[in-house]
Scaffold this motif. Structure first.
Motif, PDB file in Angstrom:
ATOM      1  N   LYS A  90      13.112  49.372  48.168  1.00 15.37           N
ATOM      2  CA  LYS A  90      12.166  48.897  49.180  1.00 15.37           C
ATOM      3  C   LYS A  90      12.915  48.215  50.326  1.00 15.37           C
ATOM      4  CE  LYS A  90       9.069  49.829  45.989  1.00 15.37           C
ATOM      5  NZ  LYS A  90       8.516  51.211  45.973  1.00 15.37           N
ATOM      6  N   HIS A  91      12.336  48.309  51.537  1.00 19.41           N
ATOM      7  CA  HIS A  91      12.742  47.410  52.612  1.00 19.41           C
ATOM      8  C   HIS A  91      12.094  46.060  52.320  1.00 19.41           C
ATOM      9  CE1 HIS A  91      14.321  50.870  54.696  1.00 19.41           C
ATOM     10  NE2 HIS A  91      13.135  51.476  54.626  1.00 19.41           N
ATOM     11  N   VAL A  92      12.690  45.001  52.841  1.00 21.02           N
ATOM     12  CA  VAL A  92      12.186  43.668  52.502  1.00 21.02           C
ATOM     13  C   VAL A  92      12.037  42.801  53.749  1.00 21.02           C
ATOM     14  CG1 VAL A  92      12.680  41.522  51.241  1.00 21.02           C
ATOM     15  CG2 VAL A  92      13.163  43.746  50.164  1.00 21.02           C
ATOM     16  N   VAL A  93      10.866  42.186  53.840  1.00 24.08           N
ATOM     17  CA  VAL A  93      10.646  41.120  54.823  1.00 24.08           C
ATOM     18  C   VAL A  93      10.518  39.837  54.024  1.00 24.08           C
ATOM     19  CG1 VAL A  93       9.026  40.153  56.509  1.00 24.08           C
ATOM     20  CG2 VAL A  93       9.490  42.623  56.489  1.00 24.08           C
ATOM     21  N   CYS A  94      11.179  38.777  54.490  1.00 25.62           N
ATOM     22  CA  CYS A  94      11.162  37.537  53.724  1.00 25.62           C
ATOM     23  C   CYS A  94      10.732  36.372  54.604  1.00 25.62           C
ATOM     24  CB  CYS A  94      12.554  37.280  53.141  1.00 25.62           C
ATOM     25  SG  CYS A  94      12.587  35.900  51.986  1.00 25.62           S
ATOM     26  N   GLU A  95       9.885  35.521  54.040  1.00 29.83           N
ATOM     27  CA  GLU A  95       9.495  34.311  54.773  1.00 29.83           C
ATOM     28  C   GLU A  95      10.694  33.368  54.880  1.00 29.83           C
ATOM     29  OE1 GLU A  95       7.647  32.572  56.653  1.00 29.83           O
ATOM     30  OE2 GLU A  95       6.265  34.228  56.968  1.00 29.83           O
ATOM     31  N   LYS A  96      10.577  32.421  55.754  1.00 29.55           N
ATOM     32  CA  LYS A  96      11.632  31.426  55.973  1.00 29.55           C
ATOM     33  C   LYS A  96      11.320  30.189  55.164  1.00 29.55           C
ATOM     34  CE  LYS A  96       9.925  28.476  57.686  1.00 29.55           C
ATOM     35  NZ  LYS A  96       8.762  27.599  57.303  1.00 29.55           N
ATOM     36  N   PRO A  97      12.275  29.346  54.822  1.00 28.41           N
ATOM     37  CA  PRO A  97      13.710  29.605  54.905  1.00 28.41           C
ATOM     38  C   PRO A  97      14.076  30.706  53.932  1.00 28.41           C
ATOM     39  CG  PRO A  97      13.321  27.646  53.584  1.00 28.41           C
ATOM     40  CD  PRO A  97      11.985  28.064  54.138  1.00 28.41           C
ATOM     41  N   VAL A  98      14.905  31.632  54.410  1.00 26.26           N
ATOM     42  CA  VAL A  98      15.156  32.855  53.644  1.00 26.26           C
ATOM     43  C   VAL A  98      15.632  32.541  52.232  1.00 26.26           C
ATOM     44  CG1 VAL A  98      17.422  33.048  54.744  1.00 26.26           C
ATOM     45  CG2 VAL A  98      16.436  35.014  53.571  1.00 26.26           C
ATOM     46  N   THR A  99      16.560  31.564  52.126  1.00 33.59           N
ATOM     47  CA  THR A  99      17.046  31.121  50.820  1.00 33.59           C
ATOM     48  C   THR A  99      17.388  29.651  50.950  1.00 33.59           C
ATOM     49  OG1 THR A  99      19.244  31.875  51.470  1.00 33.59           O
ATOM     50  CG2 THR A  99      17.987  33.323  50.019  1.00 33.59           C
ATOM     51  N   VAL A 100      17.702  29.044  49.823  1.00 31.96           N
ATOM     52  CA  VAL A 100      17.992  27.619  49.826  1.00 31.96           C
ATOM     53  C   VAL A 100      19.462  27.362  50.149  1.00 31.96           C
ATOM     54  CG1 VAL A 100      17.856  25.539  48.397  1.00 31.96           C
ATOM     55  CG2 VAL A 100      16.084  27.276  48.237  1.00 31.96           C
ATOM     56  N   SER A 101      20.281  28.415  50.073  1.00 28.22           N
ATOM     57  CA  SER A 101      21.700  28.253  50.413  1.00 28.22           C
ATOM     58  C   SER A 101      22.213  29.517  51.077  1.00 28.22           C
ATOM     59  CB  SER A 101      22.521  27.959  49.156  1.00 28.22           C
ATOM     60  OG  SER A 101      22.615  29.145  48.385  1.00 28.22           O
ATOM     61  N   SER A 102      23.292  29.353  51.850  1.00 28.77           N
ATOM     62  CA  SER A 102      23.847  30.499  52.559  1.00 28.77           C
ATOM     63  C   SER A 102      24.453  31.509  51.583  1.00 28.77           C
ATOM     64  CB  SER A 102      24.893  30.025  53.568  1.00 28.77           C
ATOM     65  OG  SER A 102      25.923  29.313  52.916  1.00 28.77           O
ATOM     66  N   SER A 103      24.970  31.033  50.439  1.00 26.46           N
ATOM     67  CA  SER A 103      25.570  31.977  49.489  1.00 26.46           C
ATOM     68  C   SER A 103      24.505  32.923  48.927  1.00 26.46           C
ATOM     69  CB  SER A 103      26.292  31.226  48.365  1.00 26.46           C
ATOM     70  OG  SER A 103      25.366  30.432  47.658  1.00 26.46           O
ATOM     71  N   GLU A 104      23.299  32.420  48.724  1.00 27.99           N
ATOM     72  CA  GLU A 104      22.211  33.285  48.261  1.00 27.99           C
ATOM     73  C   GLU A 104      21.898  34.373  49.287  1.00 27.99           C
ATOM     74  OE1 GLU A 104      19.459  30.632  45.232  1.00 27.99           O
ATOM     75  OE2 GLU A 104      18.747  31.012  47.260  1.00 27.99           O
ATOM     76  N   LEU A 105      21.885  33.977  50.559  1.00 30.78           N
ATOM     77  CA  LEU A 105      21.600  34.980  51.596  1.00 30.78           C
ATOM     78  C   LEU A 105      22.708  36.035  51.634  1.00 30.78           C
ATOM     79  CD1 LEU A 105      20.114  36.247  53.943  1.00 30.78           C
ATOM     80  CD2 LEU A 105      21.103  34.521  55.464  1.00 30.78           C
ATOM     81  N   LEU A 106      23.950  35.580  51.466  1.00 33.97           N
ATOM     82  CA  LEU A 106      25.061  36.533  51.464  1.00 33.97           C
ATOM     83  C   LEU A 106      24.872  37.586  50.371  1.00 33.97           C
ATOM     84  CD1 LEU A 106      28.229  34.397  52.234  1.00 33.97           C
ATOM     85  CD2 LEU A 106      27.394  36.387  53.514  1.00 33.97           C
ATOM     86  N   GLU A 107      24.422  37.153  49.200  1.00 32.97           N
ATOM     87  CA  GLU A 107      24.160  38.108  48.106  1.00 32.97           C
ATOM     88  C   GLU A 107      23.102  39.133  48.518  1.00 32.97           C
ATOM     89  OE1 GLU A 107      23.620  36.944  43.897  1.00 32.97           O
ATOM     90  OE2 GLU A 107      24.064  34.917  44.614  1.00 32.97           O
ATOM     91  N   ILE A 108      22.055  38.623  49.156  1.00 32.28           N
ATOM     92  CA  ILE A 108      20.999  39.544  49.602  1.00 32.28           C
ATOM     93  C   ILE A 108      21.556  40.538  50.626  1.00 32.28           C
ATOM     94  CG2 ILE A 108      18.784  39.759  50.806  1.00 32.28           C
ATOM     95  CD1 ILE A 108      18.060  36.963  49.787  1.00 32.28           C
ATOM     96  N   MET A 109      22.332  40.007  51.583  1.00 33.13           N
ATOM     97  CA  MET A 109      22.868  40.862  52.647  1.00 33.13           C
ATOM     98  C   MET A 109      23.761  41.966  52.067  1.00 33.13           C
ATOM     99  SD  MET A 109      23.572  37.889  55.516  1.00 33.13           S
ATOM    100  CE  MET A 109      24.560  38.864  56.654  1.00 33.13           C
TER     101      MET A 109
END
Lengths: 353, 353
Positions: A90-109
C-alpha cells in the motif's frame, strides 16, 4: 479509459481520521474504501456515516482494492502500521507527528524505498493561509530582509484529555503543535540552523509538555521564536515578523493583522519625546504617521495543488511530493534538539541541522 | 521653624536633566539651585528658563548652598561625578543606568557610606502605573499564582542619535531600557535567579545593542521574558502575564488591556473543535464565553511617596529609600550576566543572583 480512482482506507477514526473523510470527498481521483479502529464505537460511528468498516488491520492490508492507507492513530504506533502497510504493497499517508523519533521515520523511509511505495506525511498546515502569506512576504521582500520570525499558537484549554497527555503515546505540545510550527519555519529559509535553545512548560502537571518556547538561530542570521501554550487566556499574535523595512503581524487564523513599513517617500524624522509612564522617551515614541505606511494583510498568491491531489500525482510519478520525507525528518531532528536543549538547559550549537 | 528646603543642582542639562526641573517643581521641600553642563548652548537654554548656571563642576561642588547634586550626564561619567560630589559633602541623585558596571556602583556605595551622604538612583519606572498594576496583580493573586511574566518595550526609531549609540558612553538598549524592565522584574518576586539566557540584536549596525531578548528563570519556578526592541513597527504588549487562573495583558502605557480568567462558578467544559487554517483544533479552540471572566485593567492601589519626597525623608533619616542601592546593584549584576550569556551564547546557571 477513465483515469484510475484510488481507494483509501482510514486506520484510526478519531477526530483527525473522520476529518480526512471530508478532505477526500472533493478529490475526484480518491475514494474512502473503509475504516478500521480498535475502538468499537468508532467503527459504529463510521458505519453510521455509511462507511465500510474492517474488523482488523490485517483485513485492511489484505484487501486488494485498498491502494492507500491513511494512518490517524496515536503517534506511538505510526511506525509499525506504516511499515506493515508498505510491505503489504500500500501507499501510506500518515498524520503528524509522523513518528516519535527520527530513527523511526528513517526505518519507514527505507521501507518505502524497498517497497517502491509512496509515503507522505499530512503536514496540512503547509497549506494554511496565514503561513502562505508569510512565505510570500519573505520571498517577495515586502518588508525588506526578514531577520526575525515569531510564530505562536496559544490556547487556554490545556492538553485535550486523551493519549495526548501521555508520553508513551507521543503526547505533548512540542510533538503535537510544535511539529507544525517548526515545519513551517524551516520552509521560510534555505539556511541551516546555527543554534537552538528551548524551555518546556509543565504547569498543568502532565507528564508531557503543555507548551514550549524555542529560540532558533539560522546561519544566515535569521532568528526565530517558536512558542506553543495551552495555559494562555489571551493570545499573542499568531505571527510577528520583522524585516529591515517594516513589521508584519497576523493576529489569528482569521487573518486579522497589518503591515507597518517605512514610507520610502518621506525622509526620516527625529521622533518627538512622549510621556510614557513616569518618564519621557524619544526611543519608544511612535514614528510619525507620515513616515510609515500601514496596510492590511494581503492574500497569498499560492496556486499549489491540494495535499491529496498532489498525492495522486506523486503515486503516478507525475509530480514531486509537496511534503518531502527528508523535510519531515529534519523537523523531527529539530524537535529532538529542542527536547535536548530544554533538558540540558543549554544553547545547543555546532548542529548538523 | 519652617522645615528646611533643600537646594539641588543639576549636572547635565539634556533631555533628562531638564525633565527633572519639572519633577522637582511640585516638591515643596526642594528647589533647583542651578545647572551645569559642559555644552554652552545647554547652559544658555537653562538660563533662558530663569535657572542659575554654573561655569564648572567644581563651582557646583564648592557652592555651600547646594545640598543635593543630580547627575544626568552620559553614563560613563556617573561614577566620577558621584564620588566627587559625595566627597564634597553633597547628597547625590543619579540617573539610570547608575553606572556601566557593578564594580563602579560598589565604589560609589562605599564612598556614600564613608561620607555618610545619601546616594539614590532615579529608577523612575518603579512608579509607572502599568508596573504598579502588575505588582498588585501578583501580590493579590488576582490570576492565581503567576508563573510567567513577559515585559516588552518596543519602538521603531532605532537608537536616538547621540552618545546612546556609543559603547564608551554606556550606550545600548540593555543599559538604557533593560535597566528599567529588569529592575521592575526583580521587584515582582522575592526569589533568587536560577538561570539566564539572552540574545542581543545588532540589526542597525551600531556598536551597541539595538535591543535584546532575555529569558530569566527564578528558583521559585517563575520564568520571565524581558525584551527591548528599536526596530519594531508594531508593538507586542507591554506586559503579558500568566497565572494559574488567568492571563493579564497591558498593551501599552495607555493601560489598555484586559484580564481573562477562569470563571470559578462554571464547571470546565470540553472545548468544541474549530476550523483553524487547513485543520481542526480542539486544543486551540477558545474557551466558551461562560467559562471565563473578562475584566478591564484595574488601577493600582499604590500610595507610595514620590521619588523626591522619599529622597527628602531619607536625607532626614525619616524613611528607608524606595530605591535601595543593593537592589540597583543586583540589577547591574543581572545586566552583566545577560551580556555574558549573549556573548557566550549559553544558558548561565548556578548564579549568585
Amino acid at each position: 479509459m477513465d483515469p484510475k480512482t484510488y481507494n483509501l482506507a482510514i486506520v484510526g477514526y478519531g477526530g483527525m481520521g473522520s476529518y480526512h473523510v471530508q478532505l477526500i470527498e472533493p478529490i475526484e481521483r480518491l475514494t474512502v474504501a473503509g475504516v478500521f479502529d480498535i475502538v468499537d464505537y468508532r467503527k459504529e460511528l463510521a458505519a453510521a456515516k455509511g462507511l465500510q468498516t474492517y474488523d482488523s488491520l490485517e483485513a485492511v492490508l489484505s484487501d486488494d482494492k485498498v491502494d492507500i492507507v491513511l494512518i490517524a492513530t496515536p503517534n506511538d504506533v505510526h511506525k509499525t502500521i506504516a511499515i506493515q502497510a508498505l510491505r503489504a504493497g500500500k501507499h501510506v499517508v500518515c498524520e503528524k507527528p509522523v513518528t516519535v523519533s527520527s530513527s523511526e521515520l528513517l526505518e519507514i523511509m527505507e521501507t518505502a524505498k524497498e517497497t517502491n511505495r509512496v509515503f507522505m506525511v499530512h503536514q496540512n498546515r503547509r497549506w494554511d493561509e496565514d503561513f502562505l502569506i508569510i512565505q510570500d512576504l519573505i520571498a517577495q521582500k515586502k518588508i525588506g530582509e526578514v531577520f526575525r520570525v515569531e510564530s505562536r499558537v496559544q490556547g487556554a484549554n490545556g492538553i485535550p484529555g486523551d493519549w495526548r497527555q501521555l508520553k508513551a503515546y507521543g503526547g505533548g505540545m512540542l510533538l503535537d503543535w510544535g511539529v507544525h510550527l517548526l515545519d513551517q519555519l524551516l520552509l521560510l529559509t534555505g539556511s541551516r540552523i546555527d543554534s537552538v535553545a528551548a524551555e518546556l512548560s509543565f504547569i498543568l502537571g502532565t507528564e508531557v509538555d503543555d507548551g514550549f518556547t524555542s529560540h532558533i538561530r539560522f546561519k544566515d542570521g535569521l532568528t526565530a521564536v517558536i512558542e506553543v501554550g495551552t495555559t494562555n487566556f489571551v493570545k499573542l499574535p499568531r505571527w510577528y515578523v520583522k524585516g529591515t523595512e517594516g513589521t508584519t503581524v497576523i493576529r489569528d487564523w482569521d487573518l486579522s493583522g497589518e503591515t507597518v513599513a517605512i514610507n520610502p517617500d518621506v525622509a526620516k524624522v527625529e521622533p518627538t519625546p512622549i510621556q510614557a509612564g513616569q518618564g519621557l522617551t524619544k526611543t519608544m515614541a511612535p514614528p510619525s504617521e507620515e513616515s510609515t505606511l500601514r496596510s492590511p494583510i494581503e492574500k497569498a498568491q499560492s496556486t499549489k495543488a491540494s495535499f491529496y491531489d498532489n498525492l495522486v500525482s506523486v503515486i503516478e510519478g507525475a509530480a514531486e511530493p509537496l511534503v518531502k520525507n527528508e523535510e519531515v525528518l529534519r523537523v523531527l531532528r529539530l524537535i529532538e534538539t529542542i527536547f535536548e536543549a530544554a533538558e540540558k538547559r543549554a544553547v545547543l550549537k555546532d548542529l548538523e541541522l
